[in-house]
Motif scaffolding. Structure first.
Motif: not given
Length: 810
Positions: A672-682, A686-696, A704-706
Motif C-alpha cells: 500500500k502506498g502512502g506518504d506519512d509513515m513507512t510501516v514494515v512487517s511480514y 501484515l493483515r493486521i497492518v492492512m486493517e489498521a491502515a484503513i482505520e488510520l 506506506e506498508v512494505i
C-alpha cells in the motif's frame, strides 16, 4: 602431492591373495597407521610451540580405521567426527600434507580442500560440486560429508545419506541419476566416540535408522572416556552396545546387526568390517560396530593432559594395548616383518611425515612473507616523508621481529600506519592505502566468502515469473493453492520428496499434501516419527546426494528441536567448505499466530541469529508461499519457509501457472502506498497492518506498508530505505519478542540502507510481549500486536510530530 593410500589394495580375505601379497597389504596398512600416528605427535608439538592454534587427533584409533577403509568403496559416504584421519589417509580422501595445511589454517582450497583453513584440524570433506555449482559424479569417487565439531551433530546427516541409497534402490524413477547412485548400493559410514553416544541426536538417529532400514554403518570408537569423564558416568552398564541389544534384528522384525571387536586386534577388525559391511550393503540393514579397548595416547586434545584423570594402571594398560604396538607385535610373531625391517620403515615414515609438515608450513609462510615484505617496503616509503617517521620505523621493526607472523600482524601494522599518518596526503600513503584495499579484498574472499554458494543456480538468479490469473479465477482455501503447487512440482521433478510428521497419510495437519501420497507413493511423500532433528538431517543427507527434499517441521515452535542441525550443519555447509559442498534442502514449517504457548511461536530473532546461510522466507499468504517454493525448487541453496498458521483456510485466487510463477527472494513489495509513515512487517501481522491502515485513513494518516517477503536476504533493492526518504518515519511491526527480528530489520533499514539520515523522529517497534502467548483469543490480543496497537503506535508518532493536528488519544 604425497599420497598415503595405495589405490586398489586388496582385502585380507581375497582367496587369491598370496602370502607375499598379504604381507604387502599388511605392511602398507601399518605404514599408513604409523604415518598417521606421527602426524598426531608432530601436530601436538606444533600447537604447543604456537605454530597452530589447536590440535585434536586420531591417535589410538588407527588400526580400526584401517580395517574400515578396506570396505569403503567408490560411491560410499562418510559422516564422522574429528578422530578419523587414518581412515581419510587410507581411503585417499586426504593426505598428510593437507592434514598439516589444515592444522595451520591455510586459506587455500588447493592446500586444504576440505575447508580452506576454516575448520580446525581433522575436520574433513570432499568437494562434490565445481566452482560453478555443478555436481561432480559421486559414484566415481569416495565421498566425505563436511565434518562439524559437535560430536553427535553429524548423526542426523548420516541418516539422510543412508536414506538416499534406499530411495535410489527402491524408486525406479530415479535410475537416470546415475552420477549419484548405482542402484543404491552405497553405504553411509559414520563414526562417533563412546562419550557422544550419550547425546540425544545419537539415540534419535539410531532409532530412526532402525525403523527405516537404511544402509548405515555406525562405528563407535570406545576408549572408555569422554575427555575426563569415564564410561561409568556416561553410559548405563558402561557399554553402549550392551544397552542397545534391543535393536538387534530378529526374524520378522527390523533393527540392527550389532558387532563388537577390540580396537587393537588387526585381524579381528578386518574380519568384522568385512562381515558387517557385506550385510549393510547387500541387505540394506543398518549395522553397528562397537570397537572397544581403544586408547588415546595423547589424551583428548592439546587443551590438556590425560595424566590428570587416568590412573597409573590405566595408563600402563593403554601403553601395552596401543593398537600400533599390538599390530607390530603380531606382524613379528606372524613372520610378516622383522623388528629390523619395521625399525627402518618407521624411521623413513618419520622422515616423510616431517617433510610433509615442513612443506605445508613453508608454503603458507612463503605467501605471508611476500605480503609482509611488500607491506614493509611501502611503509618505509611512507616513513621517508612522514613527520612520525620514528614511530613508523618502530612498527616496521616490530613487524620484522614478529615470530611466525600471520596476515593479521601485517594488516594490523598497515592499518596503524594509516591511522598515524591520517593527515598526510602523499603518493606513498595512497599506494599503501591501495595495497591495503587490495589485501582486504583478498582476505574477504579467504575468510568471509561463500556463506551461500553464489553459483549460477542460486535461487537469487531464478527468473521472475509473475502469477497469472484467469478472467474469473477460482477462489479457494490457501491450503488448496499450496496443494496445487506441490502436486504440479512433484509431476515436474521426480527428485522432489517430502516427509515429516503426518505429511503422508493425512497430507499434513493443514492439508498442504492432501491426497498426494496416494498419487505419488510413500517413497516420495512419507510419514516420519516425532524426531525433528533427524527430519532435518534426513533432508540434509538427501540434498547432498542430488535429491530435492522438503522436510516438514510441524510447527515453528518445534523447530527448536532441530536448531543444532540447522545452525551447526546446514547453515554453515557452504561456508565451512568454501563452496565445495551444497545441500538445497527446503525446511517447511508454519507458525506465528494460533493458540497457546507452543503453537504461536515466532522466534525469528533466534532463527536470524543462528541460521545465517539459509534463506528465511516469511510469506504473508499461501500464494506467496507457493511462489517461493517454485523459486527455491529451481535453485540450489537451503531455505526455511514459514507459512502463516492462521492462513490456510483464508480464501485466495488460484494462479493458472501455479507451478511456474516465482516470488523473488530479497525483493520487498509495497502493499500500500502512502506518504506519512513507512510501516514494515511480514507474515501474519501484515493483515493486521492492512486493517489498521484503513482505520488510520479516517484520521487522515496515509501509511506506506512494505512486505520484505524474505528476512534473509532482506530488501536488496532498498525499497524500505527509499520509502523512508519520502515519509521520514518508520514503524516495524513484528510478532517476535522485543529487540529480536525487529532489531534486525531496524539495523538493515537504518544502517545498511542509510535510513537514519531520513528520520525526523525516533523509529518505533510494535512487537509481541517478552513472554510466549497464553492460550485463548484474549491471550493473543494482550500478547501479540493487534490492530489497536498498530493504529495507536502510528497515531502516537504522528502526534509527536504534530500534536495540534493529532492530539493524544489517552
Amino acid at each position: 602431492m604425497p599420497q598415503t593410500a595405495i589405490p586398489g589394495t586388496v582385502t585380507t580375505d581375497d582367496a587369491e591373495l598370496s602370502f607375499d601379497d598379504f604381507k604387502q597389504v599388511v605392511l602398507n596398512d601399518y605404514l599408513i597407521g604409523f604415518e598417521s600416528r606421527q602426524a598426531s605427535l608432530i601436530g601436538r608439538r606444533e600447537v604447543l610451540t604456537g605454530k597452530a592454534k589447536f590440535g585434536i587427533f586420531g591417535d589410538g584409533k588407527e588400526v580400526a580405521q584401517l580395517a574400515m577403509a578396506k570396505v569403503f568403496q567408490k560411491g560410499d559416504w562418510r559422516a564422522g567426527y574429528y578422530r578419523d584421519q587414518t581412515f581419510m589417509f587410507a581411503t585417499g580422501m586426504s593426505n598428510l600434507k593437507e592434514f598439516f595445511a589444515q592444522l595451520y589454517a591455510h586459506p587455500d582450497i588447493e592446500k586444504d580442500p576440505a575447508s580452506a583453513g576454516r575448520q580446525m584440524n581433522c575436520h574433513y570433506a570432499t568437494r562434490y560440486i565445481d566452482a560453478d555449482g555443478n555436481w561432480i559424479s559421486q559414484v566415481d569417487v569416495k565421498n566425505c560429508s563436511a565434518d562439524v565439531s559437535t560430536t553427535g551433530g553429524h548423526m542426523p546427516r548420516l541418516l539422510g545419506l543412508a536414506y538416499a541409497s534406499k530411495l535410489y534402490r527402491q524408486n525406479p524413477d530415479l535410475k537416470y541419476l546415475d552420477k549419484f547412485s548405482l542402484n543404491g548400493n552405497e553405504v553411509a559410514f559414520g563414526t562417533i566416540g563412546n562419550g557422544s553416544t550419550s547425546e540425544g541426536l545419537f539415540f534419535e538417529a539410531i532409532n530412526a535408522a532402525g525403523v527405516m532400514q537404511v544402509p548405515m554403518a555406525i562405528s563407535i570408537w570406545d576408549d572408555a572416556y569422554a575427555i575426563s569423564v569415564p564410561a561409568r558416568l556416561q553410559t548405563t552398564k558402561e557399554d553402549i552396545s550392551e544397552i542397545l541389544k534391543g535393536f538387534q534384528r530378529e526374524k520378522g522384525s527390523n533393527g540392527y546387526e550389532i558387532f563388537k571387536v577390540c580396537g587393537w586386534d588387526y585381524v579381528a577388525l578386518c574380519e568384522t568390517y568385512e562381515r558387517a559391511i557385506k550385510v549393510c550393503r547387500e541387505e540394506h540393514v543398518p549395522v553397528m560396530i562397537h570397537v572397544v579397548e581403544m586408547t588415546q595416547p595423547q589424551g583428548h586434545s592439546t587443551s590438556g593432559s590425560h595424566e590428570r584423570y587416568k590412573t597409573k594402571e590405566r595408563l600402563e594398560w593403554e601403553n601395552e594395548h596401543d593398537c600400533l604396538v599390538q599390530m607390530r607385535k603380531w606382524m613379528i610373531e606372524s613372520a610378516i616383518a622383522t623388528d629390523e625391517y619395521l625399525d627402518e620403515l618407521e624411521a623413513n615414515a618419520k622422515k616423510f611425515v616431517r617433510e610433509c609438515q615442513r612443506d605445508a608450513w613453508n608454503e603458507l609462510g612463503a605467501e605471508i612473507k611476500n605480503e609482509l615484505d611488500s607491506a614493509i617496503n611501502l611503509v618505509l616509503k611512507v616513513a621517508d616523508r612522514s613527520h612520525v617517521k620514528n614511530e613508523l620505523l618502530t612498527i616496521v621493526e616490530d613487524l620484522r621481529n614478529c615470530v611466525d607472523p600471520g596476515r593479521k600482524d601485517v594488516t594490523s601494522a598497515v592499518r596503524k600506519v594509516l591511522r598515524l599518518t591520517v593527515k598526510e596526503m602523499t603518493g606513498e600513503r595512497e599506494a599503501l592505502t591501495a595495497w591495503l584495499n587490495w589485501e582486504n579484498a583478498k582476505n574477504k574472499d579467504r575468510f568471509n566468502s561463500k556463506l551461500f554458494g553464489d553459483t549460477p543456480y542460486s535461487p537469487l538468479n531464478v527468473p521472475v515469473v509473475p502469477a497469472q490469473y484467469d478472467a474469473d479465477p477460482r477462489i479457494i482455501d490457501g491450503r488448496e493453492v499450496l496443494n496445487a503447487c506441490f502436486e504440479a512440482n512433484f509431476e515436474r521433478d521426480r527428485t522432489i520428496v517430502a516427509f515429516g510428521e503426518d505429511v503422508g497419510a493425512i497430507g499434513d495437519v493443514n492439508q498442504g499434501f492432501a491426497g498426494l501420497q496416494a498419487k505419488f507413493g510413500d517413497l516420495r511423500i512419507t510419514d516420519t516419527g516425532i524426531r525433528e532433528a533427524t527430519i532435518v538431517g534426513q533432508g540434509l543427507g538427501l540434498a547432498m546426494r542430488g535429491l530435492r527434499p522438503i522436510a516438514e517441521i510441524q510447527y515453528l515452535d518445534y523447530l527448536l528441536y532441530s536448531v543444532n542441525v540447522l545452525s551447526d550443519d546446514l547453515a554453515t555447509l557452504s561456508y565451512r567448505t568454501r563452496g565445495g559442498q551444497k545441500a538445497p534442502l527446503i525446511v517447511r514449517t508454519r507458525g506465528h499466530r494460533l493458540e497457546g504457548i507452543w503453537h504461536s511461536g515466532s522466534p525469528l530473532g533466534l532463527i536470524l541469529n543462528s541460521m545465517r546461510g539459509l534463506h528465511i522466507c516469511v510469506p504473508r499468504d499461501m500464494t506467496q508461499a507457493a511462489g517461493m517454493y517454485n523459486t527455491l525448487l529451481r535453485g540450489d541453496e537451503p531455505a526455511l519457509v514459514i507459512e502463516c498458521l492462521n492462513g490456510y483456510r483464508l480464501k485466495e485466487r488460484l494462479p493458472n501457472n501455479v507451478s511456474e510463477f516465482t516470488v523473488p527472494l530479497g525483493k520487498a513489495e509495497i502493499l500500500k502506498g502512502g506518504d506519512d509513515m513507512t510501516v514494515v512487517s511480514y507474515g501474519s501481522t501484515l493483515r493486521i497492518v492492512m486493517e489498521a491502515a484503513i482505520e488510520l485513513e479516517k484520521f487522515g494518516i496515509n501509511i506506506e506498508v512494505i512486505d520484505p517477503q524474505t528476512l534473509y536476504p532482506f530488501d536488496i533493492d532498498n525499497v524500505c530505505g527509499d520509502s523512508l526518504t519520502k515519509t521520514s518515519k518508520l514503524l516495524v511491526v513484528d510478532e517476535d519478542v522485543p529487540g529480536a527480528a525487529s532489531a534486525y530489520i531496524l539495523q538493515h533499514i537504518l544502517e545498511v540502507q542509510n535510513g537514519y539520515y531520513s528520520l525526523d523522529c525516533p523509529p518505533k517497534t510494535v512487537t509481541a510481549k517478552a513472554h510466549r502467548p497464553p492460550y485463548g483469543s484474549d491471550g493473543d490480543y494482550f500478547t501479540k500486536p493487534s490492530v489497536d496497537d498498530v493504529v495507536e503506535a502510528v497515531y502516537g508518532m504522528m502526534s509527536v510530530s504534530n500534536p495540534y493536528k493529532f492530539p493524544p488519544i489517552y
